[in-house]
Design an enzyme around this catalytic site. Structure first.
Site, PDB file in Angstrom:
ATOM      1  N   LYS A   1     -10.065  29.139  11.358  1.00 21.64           N
ATOM      2  CA  LYS A   1     -10.401  27.761  10.968  1.00 21.64           C
ATOM      3  C   LYS A   1     -11.678  27.300  11.689  1.00 21.64           C
ATOM      4  O   LYS A   1     -12.602  26.771  11.077  1.00 21.64           O
ATOM      5  CB  LYS A   1      -9.223  26.809  11.287  1.00 21.64           C
ATOM      6  N   THR A   2     -11.717  27.547  12.989  1.00 23.52           N
ATOM      7  CA  THR A   2     -12.899  27.164  13.766  1.00 23.52           C
ATOM      8  C   THR A   2     -14.116  27.970  13.324  1.00 23.52           C
ATOM      9  O   THR A   2     -15.223  27.434  13.175  1.00 23.52           O
ATOM     10  CB  THR A   2     -12.633  27.409  15.272  1.00 23.52           C
TER      11      THR A   2
ATOM     12  N   ASP B   1     -10.362  19.915  16.185  1.00 21.88           N
ATOM     13  CA  ASP B   1      -9.310  20.923  16.183  1.00 21.88           C
ATOM     14  C   ASP B   1      -7.985  20.241  16.545  1.00 21.88           C
ATOM     15  O   ASP B   1      -7.990  19.165  17.148  1.00 21.88           O
ATOM     16  CB  ASP B   1      -9.663  21.995  17.229  1.00 21.88           C
TER      17      ASP B   1
ATOM     18  N   THR C   1      -2.637  23.337  12.718  1.00 24.29           N
ATOM     19  CA  THR C   1      -1.618  24.342  12.414  1.00 24.29           C
ATOM     20  C   THR C   1      -0.414  23.659  11.762  1.00 24.29           C
ATOM     21  O   THR C   1       0.496  24.323  11.293  1.00 24.29           O
ATOM     22  CB  THR C   1      -1.139  25.015  13.719  1.00 24.29           C
TER      23      THR C   1
ATOM     24  N   ARG D   1      -7.763  37.108  15.299  1.00 21.47           N
ATOM     25  CA  ARG D   1      -7.852  36.879  16.748  1.00 21.47           C
ATOM     26  C   ARG D   1      -7.022  37.905  17.517  1.00 21.47           C
ATOM     27  O   ARG D   1      -7.422  38.403  18.567  1.00 21.47           O
ATOM     28  CB  ARG D   1      -7.381  35.457  17.104  1.00 21.47           C
TER      29      ARG D   1
END
Ligand code: ADE
Length: 337
Positions: free
Chosen positions: A64-65, A109, A158, A218
């Site tokens: 997302k980032t 975020d 999330t 990640r």
């Protein structure tokens, strides 16, 4: 702590910077989202306008980032990064907003952790680019209205269900759900990351890491780094399948990507609650994990891999969970057929 846990992210910053895709071509996966965003960007650029506000949601570690940074890059825009819990007071938000320049992107975020008061100030800022500030208290209080430069908010969460519906409805550029990657995409990401980091890795190792990476970039990148450490200590300059297996076993990551905490959660549902259903709160108490961590970090992958089902009465361990832990499914209470 889980490999996807946000608590890990501080250490990850420099890694993220080097491995972060710098163009759409470098960004692997999430094809439909990419297609939509490219159109959105091109259309806004042709009109000479900033893009409309965007919301990204989905489990941690899926990019997302990264997407927010990629969009800023494509637009040649500055990105200011903050997070829901970092904006504690109305003044914090006012200061962030009034320091934006035309065309900037504001990335928030963990948007589900914004407090309600802050959310309410955000609404007019998003809709009409105005900031209403109340000065003073009681009868002498007055509101001043500041005009904000044209900017784009990109929010990530999330837990979309925790965003209030007025906030959700203001992402006029769209709400995009990032999903787990395919194994093939994760293999490509590992191959790309290894190249950038100057790591030699064979196909067997790439496949093994991909299989155990929870379909999450990640995690894949982190496991790749752990394998690199292992190879270095073993004085090997190639990560082989065998070496990857040894590293992953040492990290207690099993062949389907479950970590010890995942297995502990399954074990608790089965042993302490007869396979479920068990409420989240009770499960959290039984495993000494936070409710939010179970829900945001562990459960999405356990559900996606078919180990846990969510029912109105609570969480249930599936037949697959019993079999994976070498338990007899017939032991379970009668809930699942
Ligand atoms: N690194 C993290 N996420 C990635 C992605 N989606 N594509 C390429 N590299 C990545």
């Amino acid at each position: 702590m889980a490999l996807t846990d946000t608590k890990f992210r501080e250490d990850d910053r420099s890694l993220d910077q080097t491995l972060r895709p710098k163009s759409w071509d470098e960004y692997i996966g999430q094809e439909l989202i990419k297609k939509n965003l490219k159109i959105l960007i091109q259309a806004a650029q042709e009109r000479g306008e900033p893009i409309e506000h965007l919301l990204f949601y989905g489990p941690p570690g899926l990019g997302k980032t990264t997407l927010a940074h990629l969009i800023s890059r494509e637009l040649n825009a500055q990105v200011k990064v903050t997070s829901g819990p970092a904006i504690e007071k109305v003044g914090d938000l006012a200061s962030i907003l009034t320091n934006l320049s035309a065309g900037d992107i504001l990335f928030i975020d963990e948007a589900h952790r914004l407090n309600k008061l802050i959310e309410e100030i955000l609404y007019p800022a998003l809709e009409s680019r105005s900031l209403d500030i109340v000065i003073g208290k009681g009868p002498s209080a007055r509101t001043i209205q500041l005009e904000l430069p044209p900017f784009t908010l990109i929010a990530a969460t999330t837990r979309i269900a925790l965003l209030s519906s007025p906030l959700r409805s203001r992402f006029s550029g769209g709400t995009y759900r990032l999903d787990f990657y395919t194994e093939d995409e994760i293999r490509k990401i590992i191959t790309r990351s290894a190249k950038i980091l100057g790591i030699d890795i064979d196909e067997g190792a790439t496949a093994e890491i991909a299989k155990r990476s929870r379909f999450t970039p990640r995690v894949a990148n982190r496991l790749l780094k752990r394998c690199r450490d292992f190879a270095q200590v073993e004085k090997s300059n190639l990560i082989t399948g065998d070496l990857a297996l040894k590293t992953l076993d040492l990290l207690e990551i099993d062949p389907v990507g479950l970590e010890s905490t995942d297995r502990m959660i399954l074990e608790a549902i089965i042993s302490k609650f007869g396979g479920g259903p068990v409420g989240l709160q009770t499960l959290a108490a039984a495993t000494s994990e936070e409710k939010e961590t179970i829900e945001e970090v562990y459960e999405p992958y356990l559900m996606r891999s078919g180990f846990v089902e969510r029912t109105p009465r609570g969480r249930v361990a599936t037949r697959r969970a019993y079999e994976h832990l070498g338990r007899n499914f017939a032991e379970q209470s009668t809930f699942l057929a």
